[in-house]
Design a protein around this motif. Structure first.
Motif, PDB file in Angstrom:
ATOM      1  N   GLN A  13       0.833  -1.203   0.000  1.00 15.24           N
ATOM      2  CA  GLN A  13       0.000   0.000   0.000  1.00 15.24           C
ATOM      3  C   GLN A  13       0.869   1.254   0.000  1.00 15.24           C
ATOM      4  OE1 GLN A  13      -2.699  -0.360   3.345  1.00 15.24           O
ATOM      5  NE2 GLN A  13      -4.250  -1.330   2.044  1.00 15.24           N
ATOM      6  N   SER A  14       0.293   2.317  -0.475  1.00 12.43           N
ATOM      7  CA  SER A  14       0.981   3.602  -0.461  1.00 12.43           C
ATOM      8  C   SER A  14       1.464   3.935   0.946  1.00 12.43           C
ATOM      9  CB  SER A  14       0.031   4.693  -0.956  1.00 12.43           C
ATOM     10  OG  SER A  14       0.673   5.942  -0.989  1.00 12.43           O
ATOM     11  N   GLY A  15       2.710   4.380   1.060  1.00 11.49           N
ATOM     12  CA  GLY A  15       3.315   4.664   2.349  1.00 11.49           C
ATOM     13  C   GLY A  15       4.082   3.497   2.940  1.00 11.49           C
ATOM     14  N   GLY A  16       3.956   2.339   2.334  1.00 12.79           N
ATOM     15  CA  GLY A  16       4.621   1.140   2.832  1.00 12.79           C
ATOM     16  C   GLY A  16       6.072   1.034   2.371  1.00 12.79           C
ATOM     17  N   SER A  17       6.672  -0.110   2.684  1.00 13.05           N
ATOM     18  CA  SER A  17       8.086  -0.349   2.390  1.00 13.05           C
ATOM     19  C   SER A  17       8.289  -1.711   1.744  1.00 13.05           C
ATOM     20  CB  SER A  17       8.911  -0.290   3.683  1.00 13.05           C
ATOM     21  OG  SER A  17       8.840   0.981   4.286  1.00 13.05           O
ATOM     22  N   ASP A  62      16.382  12.012  -8.369  1.00 12.26           N
ATOM     23  CA  ASP A  62      15.705  13.006  -7.525  1.00 12.26           C
ATOM     24  C   ASP A  62      14.369  12.479  -7.004  1.00 12.26           C
ATOM     25  OD1 ASP A  62      16.755  15.907  -9.491  1.00 12.26           O
ATOM     26  OD2 ASP A  62      17.774  14.778  -7.909  1.00 12.26           O
ATOM     27  N   SER A  63      13.713  11.669  -7.803  1.00 11.93           N
ATOM     28  CA  SER A  63      12.374  11.192  -7.439  1.00 11.93           C
ATOM     29  C   SER A  63      12.376  10.229  -6.257  1.00 11.93           C
ATOM     30  CB  SER A  63      11.723  10.518  -8.646  1.00 11.93           C
ATOM     31  OG  SER A  63      12.512   9.434  -9.098  1.00 11.93           O
ATOM     32  N   VAL A  64      13.531   9.651  -5.917  1.00 15.25           N
ATOM     33  CA  VAL A  64      13.573   8.672  -4.832  1.00 15.25           C
ATOM     34  C   VAL A  64      14.495   9.089  -3.690  1.00 15.25           C
ATOM     35  CG1 VAL A  64      13.125   6.844  -6.510  1.00 15.25           C
ATOM     36  CG2 VAL A  64      15.477   7.265  -5.735  1.00 15.25           C
ATOM     37  N   GLN A  82      16.404  -0.552  -0.267  1.00 16.81           N
ATOM     38  CA  GLN A  82      15.380  -0.301   0.751  1.00 16.81           C
ATOM     39  C   GLN A  82      14.497   0.832   0.259  1.00 16.81           C
ATOM     40  OE1 GLN A  82      14.781  -1.887   3.839  1.00 16.81           O
ATOM     41  NE2 GLN A  82      12.914  -0.651   3.709  1.00 16.81           N
ATOM     42  N   MET A  83      13.215   0.537   0.101  1.00 13.11           N
ATOM     43  CA  MET A  83      12.261   1.518  -0.432  1.00 13.11           C
ATOM     44  C   MET A  83      11.226   1.829   0.640  1.00 13.11           C
ATOM     45  SD  MET A  83      11.770   0.131  -4.337  1.00 13.11           S
ATOM     46  CE  MET A  83      10.718  -1.219  -3.865  1.00 13.11           C
ATOM     47  N   ASN A  84      11.224   3.055   1.114  1.00 14.93           N
ATOM     48  CA  ASN A  84      10.275   3.517   2.130  1.00 14.93           C
ATOM     49  C   ASN A  84       9.348   4.575   1.544  1.00 14.93           C
ATOM     50  OD1 ASN A  84      11.625   1.874   4.033  1.00 14.93           O
ATOM     51  ND2 ASN A  84      13.013   3.546   4.579  1.00 14.93           N
ATOM     52  N   SER A  85       8.259   4.820   2.246  1.00 16.99           N
ATOM     53  CA  SER A  85       7.292   5.850   1.832  1.00 16.99           C
ATOM     54  C   SER A  85       6.915   5.682   0.363  1.00 16.99           C
ATOM     55  CB  SER A  85       7.872   7.253   2.073  1.00 16.99           C
ATOM     56  OG  SER A  85       8.212   7.427   3.427  1.00 16.99           O
ATOM     57  N   LEU A  86       6.601   4.468  -0.015  1.00 21.36           N
ATOM     58  CA  LEU A  86       6.307   4.172  -1.415  1.00 21.36           C
ATOM     59  C   LEU A  86       5.054   4.886  -1.886  1.00 21.36           C
ATOM     60  CD1 LEU A  86       7.320   0.440  -1.411  1.00 21.36           C
ATOM     61  CD2 LEU A  86       8.204   2.163  -2.993  1.00 21.36           C
ATOM     62  N   LYS A  87       5.077   5.273  -3.159  1.00 18.95           N
ATOM     63  CA  LYS A  87       3.977   5.980  -3.800  1.00 18.95           C
ATOM     64  C   LYS A  87       3.487   5.158  -5.002  1.00 18.95           C
ATOM     65  CE  LYS A  87       6.385  10.332  -2.816  1.00 18.95           C
ATOM     66  NZ  LYS A  87       6.948  11.569  -3.430  1.00 18.95           N
ATOM     67  N   PRO A  88       2.258   5.351  -5.415  1.00 21.11           N
ATOM     68  CA  PRO A  88       1.773   4.623  -6.600  1.00 21.11           C
ATOM     69  C   PRO A  88       2.654   4.835  -7.826  1.00 21.11           C
ATOM     70  CG  PRO A  88      -0.068   5.581  -5.421  1.00 21.11           C
ATOM     71  CD  PRO A  88       1.163   6.093  -4.743  1.00 21.11           C
ATOM     72  N   GLU A  89       3.250   5.998  -7.948  1.00 21.07           N
ATOM     73  CA  GLU A  89       4.121   6.267  -9.110  1.00 21.07           C
ATOM     74  C   GLU A  89       5.442   5.517  -9.057  1.00 21.07           C
ATOM     75  OE1 GLU A  89       2.641   8.526  -7.106  1.00 21.07           O
ATOM     76  OE2 GLU A  89       3.942  10.286  -6.785  1.00 21.07           O
ATOM     77  N   ASP A  90       5.718   4.829  -7.955  1.00 18.75           N
ATOM     78  CA  ASP A  90       6.899   3.963  -7.872  1.00 18.75           C
ATOM     79  C   ASP A  90       6.639   2.593  -8.493  1.00 18.75           C
ATOM     80  OD1 ASP A  90       7.471   5.299  -4.601  1.00 18.75           O
ATOM     81  OD2 ASP A  90       8.563   5.810  -6.440  1.00 18.75           O
ATOM     82  N   THR A  91       5.403   2.313  -8.882  1.00 17.25           N
ATOM     83  CA  THR A  91       5.060   1.030  -9.488  1.00 17.25           C
ATOM     84  C   THR A  91       5.839   0.822 -10.776  1.00 17.25           C
ATOM     85  OG1 THR A  91       2.839   0.991  -8.533  1.00 17.25           O
ATOM     86  CG2 THR A  91       3.207  -0.315 -10.523  1.00 17.25           C
ATOM     87  N   VAL A 119       2.522  -0.534  -6.098  1.00 21.05           N
ATOM     88  CA  VAL A 119       2.096   0.255  -4.954  1.00 21.05           C
ATOM     89  C   VAL A 119       0.653   0.694  -5.184  1.00 21.05           C
ATOM     90  CG1 VAL A 119       2.602   2.225  -3.481  1.00 21.05           C
ATOM     91  CG2 VAL A 119       4.465   1.067  -4.694  1.00 21.05           C
ATOM     92  N   SER A 120      -0.228   0.255  -4.311  1.00 18.09           N
ATOM     93  CA  SER A 120      -1.645   0.606  -4.447  1.00 18.09           C
ATOM     94  C   SER A 120      -1.963   1.872  -3.656  1.00 18.09           C
ATOM     95  CB  SER A 120      -2.516  -0.542  -3.963  1.00 18.09           C
ATOM     96  OG  SER A 120      -2.297  -0.778  -2.593  1.00 18.09           O
ATOM     97  N   SER A 121      -2.911   2.642  -4.149  1.00 12.80           N
ATOM     98  CA  SER A 121      -3.277   3.896  -3.480  1.00 12.80           C
ATOM     99  C   SER A 121      -4.351   3.683  -2.433  1.00 12.80           C
ATOM    100  CB  SER A 121      -3.760   4.907  -4.521  1.00 12.80           C
ATOM    101  OG  SER A 121      -4.840   4.379  -5.242  1.00 12.80           O
TER     102      SER A 121
END
Length: 121
Positions: A13-17, A62-64, A82-91, A119-121
């Motif tokens: 989910q969005s905000g996850g890791s 810059d985006s990450v 390590q990917m934190n605070s994931l956003k749907p646009e990181d899909t 990453v789901s919203s």
């Protein structure tokens, strides 16, 4: 020719890791920079992050920057993202790559097949 194998993608989910990892076959891992790239549907592949041969220097898109961290374990021939605070646009499909030199600013020549991150919203 070394082989690269990614794992650790998935649905979050969005905000996850998530923490994808990449295994490098062969004995030359510690001599080369490593990087992560991603490709979303209908888009060009883009640079995400890179790390030099001994992990002393890292580079980020810059985006990450500030959300993702690249690291490596030369003893295990592994590189991580390590990917934190994931956003749907990181899909995207995330692929690791081995550099042509020890430095993360030079071209990448060996590629893995990739792991899907959604990453789901």
């Amino acid at each position: 020719q070394p082989q690269l194998s990614e794992s650790g993608g998935g649905l979050v989910q969005s905000g996850g890791s998530l923490r994808p990892s990449c295994a490098h076959s062969g004995r030359t891992f510690g001599s080369y920079a490593m990087g992560w790239f991603r490709q979303a549907p209908g888009k060009e592949r883009e640079f995400v992050a890179a790390i030099n041969w001994r992990g002393a220097s890292t580079y980020y898109a810059d985006s990450v920057r500030g959300r993702f961290t690249i690291s490596r374990d030369n003893a295990k021939s592994m590189v991580y993202l390590q990917m934190n605070s994931l956003k749907p646009e990181d899909t995207a499909i995330y692929s690791c790559a081995r550099g042509s030199t020890a430095y993360g600013t030079d071209p990448f020549l060996v590629w893995g097949q990739g792991t899907q991150v959604t990453v789901s919203s």
